[in-house]
Motif scaffolding. Sequence first.
Motif, PDB file in Angstrom:
ATOM      1  N   ASP A 169       1.112  -1.532   0.184  1.00  0.00           N
ATOM      2  CA  ASP A 169      -0.274   0.251   0.180  1.00  0.00           C
ATOM      3  C   ASP A 169       1.048   1.303   0.030  1.00  0.00           C
ATOM      4  N   SER A 170       0.230   1.705  -1.634  1.00  0.00           N
ATOM      5  CA  SER A 170       1.421   3.862  -1.165  1.00  0.00           C
ATOM      6  C   SER A 170       0.548   4.787  -1.102  1.00  0.00           C
ATOM      7  N   HIS A 171      -0.045   4.318  -0.776  1.00  0.00           N
ATOM      8  CA  HIS A 171      -1.250   5.608  -0.401  1.00  0.00           C
ATOM      9  C   HIS A 171      -0.305   6.609   0.340  1.00  0.00           C
ATOM     10  N   ALA A 172      -0.345   7.659   0.870  1.00  0.00           N
ATOM     11  CA  ALA A 172       0.575   8.847   1.294  1.00  0.00           C
ATOM     12  C   ALA A 172      -0.140   8.659   3.332  1.00  0.00           C
ATOM     13  N   GLU A 173      -0.785   8.134   4.032  1.00  0.00           N
ATOM     14  CA  GLU A 173      -2.096   7.979   4.872  1.00  0.00           C
ATOM     15  C   GLU A 173      -0.184   7.098   5.250  1.00  0.00           C
ATOM     16  N   VAL A 174      -0.418   5.532   4.600  1.00  0.00           N
ATOM     17  CA  VAL A 174       0.069   4.137   5.154  1.00  0.00           C
ATOM     18  C   VAL A 174       1.433   5.224   4.544  1.00  0.00           C
ATOM     19  N   ILE A 175       2.671   5.641   3.953  1.00  0.00           N
ATOM     20  CA  ILE A 175       3.040   5.709   4.034  1.00  0.00           C
ATOM     21  C   ILE A 175       4.099   6.635   4.868  1.00  0.00           C
ATOM     22  N   ALA A 176       2.978   7.610   5.189  1.00  0.00           N
ATOM     23  CA  ALA A 176       3.901   8.552   6.221  1.00  0.00           C
ATOM     24  C   ALA A 176       3.771   7.417   7.554  1.00  0.00           C
ATOM     25  N   ARG A 177       2.706   6.810   7.658  1.00  0.00           N
ATOM     26  CA  ARG A 177       2.996   5.751   9.052  1.00  0.00           C
ATOM     27  C   ARG A 177       3.672   5.437   9.191  1.00  0.00           C
ATOM     28  N   ARG A 178       4.160   4.381   7.707  1.00  0.00           N
ATOM     29  CA  ARG A 178       5.189   3.038   8.015  1.00  0.00           C
ATOM     30  C   ARG A 178       7.093   3.945   8.472  1.00  0.00           C
ATOM     31  N   GLY A 179       7.172   5.349   7.978  1.00  0.00           N
ATOM     32  CA  GLY A 179       7.758   5.980   7.986  1.00  0.00           C
ATOM     33  C   GLY A 179       7.938   6.119   9.310  1.00  0.00           C
ATOM     34  N   CYS A 180       6.723   6.664  10.253  1.00  0.00           N
ATOM     35  CA  CYS A 180       7.174   7.009  12.247  1.00  0.00           C
ATOM     36  C   CYS A 180       7.449   5.978  12.709  1.00  0.00           C
ATOM     37  N   ILE A 181       7.232   4.752  11.746  1.00  0.00           N
ATOM     38  CA  ILE A 181       7.074   3.295  12.484  1.00  0.00           C
ATOM     39  C   ILE A 181       9.424   2.765  12.422  1.00  0.00           C
ATOM     40  N   ARG A 182       9.665   3.441  11.926  1.00  0.00           N
ATOM     41  CA  ARG A 182      10.990   3.829  11.308  1.00  0.00           C
ATOM     42  C   ARG A 182      11.647   4.455  12.531  1.00  0.00           C
ATOM     43  N   TYR A 183      11.107   5.613  12.350  1.00  0.00           N
ATOM     44  CA  TYR A 183      11.195   6.491  13.467  1.00  0.00           C
ATOM     45  C   TYR A 183      11.719   6.234  14.449  1.00  0.00           C
ATOM     46  N   LEU A 184      10.493   5.442  14.971  1.00  0.00           N
ATOM     47  CA  LEU A 184      10.568   5.281  16.473  1.00  0.00           C
ATOM     48  C   LEU A 184      11.313   3.431  17.337  1.00  0.00           C
ATOM     49  N   LEU A 185      11.502   3.269  16.286  1.00  0.00           N
ATOM     50  CA  LEU A 185      13.097   2.076  15.715  1.00  0.00           C
ATOM     51  C   LEU A 185      13.568   2.306  16.453  1.00  0.00           C
ATOM     52  N   GLN A 186      14.350   3.381  15.622  1.00  0.00           N
ATOM     53  CA  GLN A 186      15.639   4.695  16.045  1.00  0.00           C
ATOM     54  C   GLN A 186      15.396   4.876  17.025  1.00  0.00           C
ATOM     55  N   GLN A 187      14.383   5.413  17.679  1.00  0.00           N
ATOM     56  CA  GLN A 187      14.219   5.825  18.958  1.00  0.00           C
ATOM     57  C   GLN A 187      14.453   4.594  20.306  1.00  0.00           C
ATOM     58  N   LEU A 188      13.858   4.174  19.723  1.00  0.00           N
ATOM     59  CA  LEU A 188      13.905   2.562  20.820  1.00  0.00           C
ATOM     60  C   LEU A 188      15.122   1.905  20.443  1.00  0.00           C
ATOM     61  N   HIS A 189      15.699   2.477  19.917  1.00  0.00           N
ATOM     62  CA  HIS A 189      17.169   1.470  19.920  1.00  0.00           C
ATOM     63  C   HIS A 189      17.286   2.565  20.147  1.00  0.00           C
ATOM     64  N   GLY A 190      18.387   3.377  20.454  1.00  0.00           N
ATOM     65  CA  GLY A 190      18.571   4.647  21.322  1.00  0.00           C
ATOM     66  C   GLY A 190      18.349   4.387  22.415  1.00  0.00           C
TER      67      GLY A 190
END
Length: 488
Positions: free
Chosen positions: A76-97
């Motif tokens: 799914d490449s609708h903008a809303e889904v892209i934005a949410r999945r990108g936020c998952i990447r951000y949260l994963l990095q924050q948790l990793h730190g």
Amino acid sequence: MADADEVARLCYERLEALPRRGRPEAGREWTLLAAVLQRRRCAASHSVKTEVVSLGTGTKCIGQTQMSPNGDVLNDSHAEVIARRGCIRYLLQQLHGAVSGGSSSVFCPSEEQGKWRLQPGVSFLFFTSHTPCGDASIIPLTDSPSVKSREGTDAGHLKRKSEDPSEGPHTKMPRVDREETAERRTEDREDTKTSFPSNSSKSEDPSQSHATETVSHASAELEIKTRGPSHSAGLSCQVPDIHRTGAKCVPGGPEDPLQPGTGYHSTGVLRVKPGRGEPTLSLSCTDKLARWAVLGFQGALLSHYLQEALYFSTVVVGKCPYSQEVMHRALVTRCSHVTDLPAGFSVTPPVLLQSSLEFRFSQAQTELQHQAAQGRISPCGAAISWCNVTEQPIDVTANGYKHGVTKKVLGTAKARSLLCKLELFRSFLSLVSATEPSARPSSLRRTDLQTYWDYKQASRSYQQAWQQLHSQAFPLWPRSNRNLLLFH
């Protein structure tokens, strides 16, 4: 309360600061934009800092036969889904730190061992440049002041044009970055910006069209009788009618009556994203936003690490056809009665706001800027993801793969989007590995967890919350095919 125009401005400026790769061609291509913003309220200074942490553009999703059991295709490449999945990447990095003993601007330890919670004063907002596809886009024409107030604009330039019937069926080509190929092989997001009555082609099946959901011949005749032929293209629409969505009702429930005017759609029902060609299995962005308001937007994997689900405090929509009542029905009312959720989950409806600022790559703006020499207007075939991470913050895709890859590298890491299930799963496993065994959440201390499916199912509280939502509000929500989730 958030300032809707300030939120929209931050999102538009974030896109303008990115490289041009993947952007629509001005005046010929249009797209949609969505973003997740992080707000930090400082109690000492009473100040609030708002920043974009994830942004996405896109209008397409792949058909069901293109889905991969390896998790290496972005479905799914609708903008809303892209934005949410990108936020998952951000949260994963924050948790990793956080688990590595470093710093995190988002999380702090919770009372429960191995769990984390948001730092005081931190919250998240969601922005979308257009009402999300599905139920939220079924809007009475009279509820769209942003359309009616557009002075000096011909109505014909504000509705989606019918697709060229001469275009052939889906074909496989050696390169997946060709926008026309991507358009033929993917499912377009088709929610009508406006739906002024017009005649449909007799050869067109309205249930299959992914273009303008035009009003039936009977509705056009009704308008002429009501207002006269000289006013049939006017913007001050008096005949009762609605903006249409191309998203189709899920099987097993109410179908769209397809009657003239306001009787065209059923409202309040689950819908799958539209498109010509083979069906898609992706639920509409309206339905996904409604789900996130109960389960949180963090998903099952991150729920292992979080004491409480993460919710959007506010949803802001850009300037477009909009109805506060319809947005509330679509995103809030349908799930407001859900009860018996496990600890850490709650029905958390967002504040709903609209900005007066329009996205410059919207379909309406693209049609206003269009020149005849540019050819047919079409949705942009590429999807852009940017998120606030240190490595590879930008990910541009087309047709579920990295933009520009050749057919010979499909199935390899070179072709994978950083947002696909496999890549996010591997980032999650890296987080688990970085966590000392004694500091891991109890749900991750099992030794039998191997596949993506295993880890999702082991997130017991999340699965319990999903079961309550499923049984009480969305019983027709299609279950994911387990065979597509057994990768590791």
